[in-house]
Write a protein that holds these residues in place. Structure first.
Motif, PDB file in Angstrom:
ATOM      1  N   ASN A 345       0.844  -1.196   0.000  1.00 17.58           N
ATOM      2  CA  ASN A 345       0.000   0.000   0.000  1.00 17.58           C
ATOM      3  C   ASN A 345       0.881   1.248   0.000  1.00 17.58           C
ATOM      4  O   ASN A 345       1.974   1.252   0.555  1.00 17.58           O
ATOM      5  CB  ASN A 345      -0.892   0.029   1.249  1.00 17.58           C
ATOM      6  N   ASN A 346       0.402   2.307  -0.605  1.00 16.74           N
ATOM      7  CA  ASN A 346       1.032   3.635  -0.522  1.00 16.74           C
ATOM      8  C   ASN A 346       2.432   3.682  -1.111  1.00 16.74           C
ATOM      9  O   ASN A 346       3.306   4.397  -0.601  1.00 16.74           O
ATOM     10  CB  ASN A 346       1.076   4.116   0.943  1.00 16.74           C
ATOM     11  N   ASP A 347       2.655   2.955  -2.192  1.00 17.16           N
ATOM     12  CA  ASP A 347       3.945   3.038  -2.874  1.00 17.16           C
ATOM     13  C   ASP A 347       4.074   4.433  -3.485  1.00 17.16           C
ATOM     14  O   ASP A 347       3.203   4.865  -4.242  1.00 17.16           O
ATOM     15  CB  ASP A 347       4.010   1.969  -3.970  1.00 17.16           C
ATOM     16  N   PRO A 348       5.150   5.178  -3.175  1.00 21.75           N
ATOM     17  CA  PRO A 348       5.264   6.562  -3.647  1.00 21.75           C
ATOM     18  C   PRO A 348       5.250   6.725  -5.154  1.00 21.75           C
ATOM     19  O   PRO A 348       4.883   7.788  -5.657  1.00 21.75           O
ATOM     20  CB  PRO A 348       6.615   7.023  -3.074  1.00 21.75           C
ATOM     21  N   ASP A 349       5.642   5.693  -5.905  1.00 21.99           N
ATOM     22  CA  ASP A 349       5.686   5.844  -7.362  1.00 21.99           C
ATOM     23  C   ASP A 349       4.362   5.460  -8.021  1.00 21.99           C
ATOM     24  O   ASP A 349       4.255   5.434  -9.253  1.00 21.99           O
ATOM     25  CB  ASP A 349       6.835   5.042  -7.970  1.00 21.99           C
ATOM     26  N   SER A 350       3.342   5.165  -7.193  1.00 25.34           N
ATOM     27  CA  SER A 350       1.989   4.824  -7.686  1.00 25.34           C
ATOM     28  C   SER A 350       1.981   3.548  -8.526  1.00 25.34           C
ATOM     29  O   SER A 350       1.017   3.289  -9.250  1.00 25.34           O
ATOM     30  CB  SER A 350       1.387   5.986  -8.482  1.00 25.34           C
ATOM     31  N   ASN A 351       3.032   2.771  -8.434  1.00 28.96           N
ATOM     32  CA  ASN A 351       3.101   1.475  -9.101  1.00 28.96           C
ATOM     33  C   ASN A 351       3.446   0.451  -8.031  1.00 28.96           C
ATOM     34  O   ASN A 351       4.613   0.124  -7.819  1.00 28.96           O
ATOM     35  CB  ASN A 351       4.162   1.489 -10.199  1.00 28.96           C
ATOM     36  N   PRO A 352       2.452  -0.052  -7.303  1.00 29.63           N
ATOM     37  CA  PRO A 352       2.705  -0.842  -6.091  1.00 29.63           C
ATOM     38  C   PRO A 352       3.598  -2.048  -6.340  1.00 29.63           C
ATOM     39  O   PRO A 352       3.369  -2.841  -7.255  1.00 29.63           O
ATOM     40  CB  PRO A 352       1.305  -1.275  -5.656  1.00 29.63           C
ATOM     41  N   ASP A 353       4.636  -2.184  -5.499  1.00 29.49           N
ATOM     42  CA  ASP A 353       5.527  -3.336  -5.597  1.00 29.49           C
ATOM     43  C   ASP A 353       4.795  -4.599  -5.165  1.00 29.49           C
ATOM     44  O   ASP A 353       4.104  -4.607  -4.130  1.00 29.49           O
ATOM     45  CB  ASP A 353       6.757  -3.151  -4.706  1.00 29.49           C
ATOM     46  N   PRO A 354       4.937  -5.697  -5.911  1.00 30.42           N
ATOM     47  CA  PRO A 354       4.383  -6.970  -5.446  1.00 30.42           C
ATOM     48  C   PRO A 354       5.153  -7.462  -4.223  1.00 30.42           C
ATOM     49  O   PRO A 354       6.349  -7.209  -4.083  1.00 30.42           O
ATOM     50  CB  PRO A 354       4.589  -7.895  -6.648  1.00 30.42           C
ATOM     51  N   ILE A 355       4.454  -8.134  -3.339  1.00 31.15           N
ATOM     52  CA  ILE A 355       5.070  -8.688  -2.134  1.00 31.15           C
ATOM     53  C   ILE A 355       5.485 -10.120  -2.428  1.00 31.15           C
ATOM     54  O   ILE A 355       4.667 -10.956  -2.816  1.00 31.15           O
ATOM     55  CB  ILE A 355       4.104  -8.625  -0.946  1.00 31.15           C
ATOM     56  N   ALA A 356       6.781 -10.399  -2.267  1.00 34.89           N
ATOM     57  CA  ALA A 356       7.311 -11.732  -2.553  1.00 34.89           C
ATOM     58  C   ALA A 356       6.912 -12.715  -1.466  1.00 34.89           C
ATOM     59  O   ALA A 356       6.873 -12.381  -0.278  1.00 34.89           O
ATOM     60  CB  ALA A 356       8.832 -11.680  -2.679  1.00 34.89           C
ATOM     61  N   SER A 357       6.637 -13.940  -1.881  1.00 37.42           N
ATOM     62  CA  SER A 357       6.263 -14.984  -0.932  1.00 37.42           C
ATOM     63  C   SER A 357       6.593 -16.342  -1.529  1.00 37.42           C
ATOM     64  O   SER A 357       6.716 -16.489  -2.746  1.00 37.42           O
ATOM     65  CB  SER A 357       4.772 -14.901  -0.603  1.00 37.42           C
TER      66      SER A 357
END
Length: 473
Positions: A345-357
């Protein structure tokens, strides 16, 4: 100092020997003392670092064999030094983690702990606590490229990184993502900063560490570098050349709260390189973390991360330094590209990073019950990551839940249950019999499951309920 002829990307002992010969020729040609040579680079890049006089520098810059001569820069560890939660000033308190093993929230968030037995991670950092009881350290291959300092960790940062990746799954301290994996200490940073600032990782040592792992890391191994600093194409090229030779590397985006493309080596791009930003336990992007896609591939836990520390201890700290080792642990334990399990949430570049799992996100259905021609009917919306759906059924209070049907659609009518007075209930009827309940879960194509949906109950007055042992798949 780097040579113009960098030979080829793929390493070999013959090419490494060519570099050695050239280093010796240049050393003799410019009267450089043997004890002035600090590091020799033969694999990830070709050149050397040395203590040189001004006249030697000026002469080398004019030599046709030399690409460049540059000063030795200092790089930083990627953790937030002014935010710690240790209840003592000398970093020896255990934070109660040694009483019983704790599974850190970050390890859980990425699908751990996983079994790392037999796997190896190389940690380019401040060293590792070589006899920490919660780590399996390959002391024989551990090495220090910091003059006068051993590979043993006198800072704590490298041990913390190693613990996130590979702390043992036992009864003490914490457990790592790839629990019980072997870790190798490659010391490229001073225990403490040699100058007035916080930078403590000389580029010359860092390049030597990368050169070392390029030659020594085996297929399947993972290298973590939780270090960042100013743009340097030579440092970028060194990690890319290591990646070209099959080394898998996890790098940090950095802690400036700005564009990750402005910092090395995290800005380097390659299919064997994963650059990682940080998020907190609510999946919110960490305020300190650098951003930008590329070079960032994933985000992972980097806020309030407990792990191991020097002198057999533990400590909780923040930083992208803590995020990258989570990805390293996934790569190490699974041997494959991480799954995506939601986005920050709230990634500053407006392109949310995927969360690795190590596990994909599979959305849980929300089921709405109705009646169709005297039969129970279940409907739900398609969920993220779903390949098919399992319907589980329970008949009255006297039976247990069991798999009843597996379908690819998002609607199901149970033709084996029928009653002209069938009605949907929001909770189980008071009677132990005369009712049936359903719940649904989504299945990922690789066999992972979502959580179960809400439960839908049906009350029957005088109908037919096929015994649970019979399936309508």
């Amino acid at each position: 100092m780097l040579f113009k002829n960098q030979f080829e990307n793929r390493i070999s002992e013959a090419i490494a020997q060519q570099s050695n010969v050239l280093i010796e020729q240049v050393r003799q040609d410019f009267n450089i003392r043997k004890d002035s040579i600090m590091h020799r680079y033969k694999y990830a890049l070709k050149g050397f670092s040395a203590k040189l006089t001004k006249n030697q520098v000026e002469a080398l810059e004019k030599d046709a064999r030399i690409l460049k001569v540059k000063p030795n820069k200092l790089y930083s560890l990627g953790y937030i030094k002014n935010k710690t939660r240790l209840k003592s000033d000398n970093h020896v308190l255990k934070n109660n983690l040694n009483i019983n093993q704790t599974i850190p929230w970050g390890v859980t968030r990425v699908g751990g702990p996983l079994d790392g037995t037999g796997k190896k991670a190389w940690i380019l950092d401040t060293g590792i606590d070589l006899d920490h009881p919660d780590l399996n350290v390959d002391v024989a291959n551990s090495v220090s490229f910091i003059a006068t300092e051993p590979a043993d960790d006198g800072n704590g940062h490298g041990t913390h990184v190693a613990g996130i990746i590979a702390a043992k799954n036992n009864s003490q301290d914490v457990v790592g993502v790839a629990a019980g994996a072997t870790v190798v200490a490659i010391k490229v940073c001073y225990d403490e900063s040699p100058g007035p600032g916080e930078d403590q990782c000389p580029e010359s040592s860092l390049l030597n560490g990368i050169d070392y792992i390029t030659n020594n890391a085996a297929p399947g191994d993972v290298v973590n570098i939780s270090i960042w600093g100013p743009i340097d194409t030579d440092l970028d090229n060194a990690v890319i050349n290591a990646a070209n030779n099959g080394v898998r590397l996890t790098l940090i985006s950095g802690n400036a709260g700005s564009n990750a493309n402005d910092y090395s080596p995290g800005r380097a791009n390659h299919s064997n390189i994963w650059t990682v930003s940080a998020h907190d336990n609510n999946d919110n992007f960490a305020s300190f973390s650098n951003y930008g896609n590329p070079p960032i591939e994933y985000s992972n836990p980097g806020v309030d991360i407990p792990s191991l520390w020097k002198n057999g201890n533990t400590k909780t700290i923040d930083g992208t330094s803590m995020a990258a080792p989570h990805v390293a642990g996934i790569l190490l334990a699974t041997g494959q590209e991480p799954y995506t399990n939601k986005q920050v949430n709230n990634d500053p570049d407006s392109n949310p990073d995927p969360i690795a799992s190590s596990e994909p996100y599979v959305g849980s259905p929300y089921v709405i019950g109705s009646v169709q021609n005297d039969h129970p009917k279940l409907d739900w919306s398609a969920t993220e990551g779903a390949y098919e759906y399992e319907i589980h059924r329970k008949v009255g209070s006297s039976t247990t839940w069991g798999l009843w049907a597996t379908i690819s659609s998002t609607s199901y009518v149970d033709m084996m249950t029928s009653d002209p007075d069938l009605r949907v209930m929001s909770s189980p009827p008071s009677s132990p019999d005369g009712w049936v309940a359903y719940k649904v879960r989504a299945v990922h194509q690789d066999g992972f499951f979502s959580f179960f949906s809400n439960i839908v109950y049906y009350e029957l007055s005088d109908g037919t309920i096929v015994p649970h042992s019979t399936s309508s798949k």
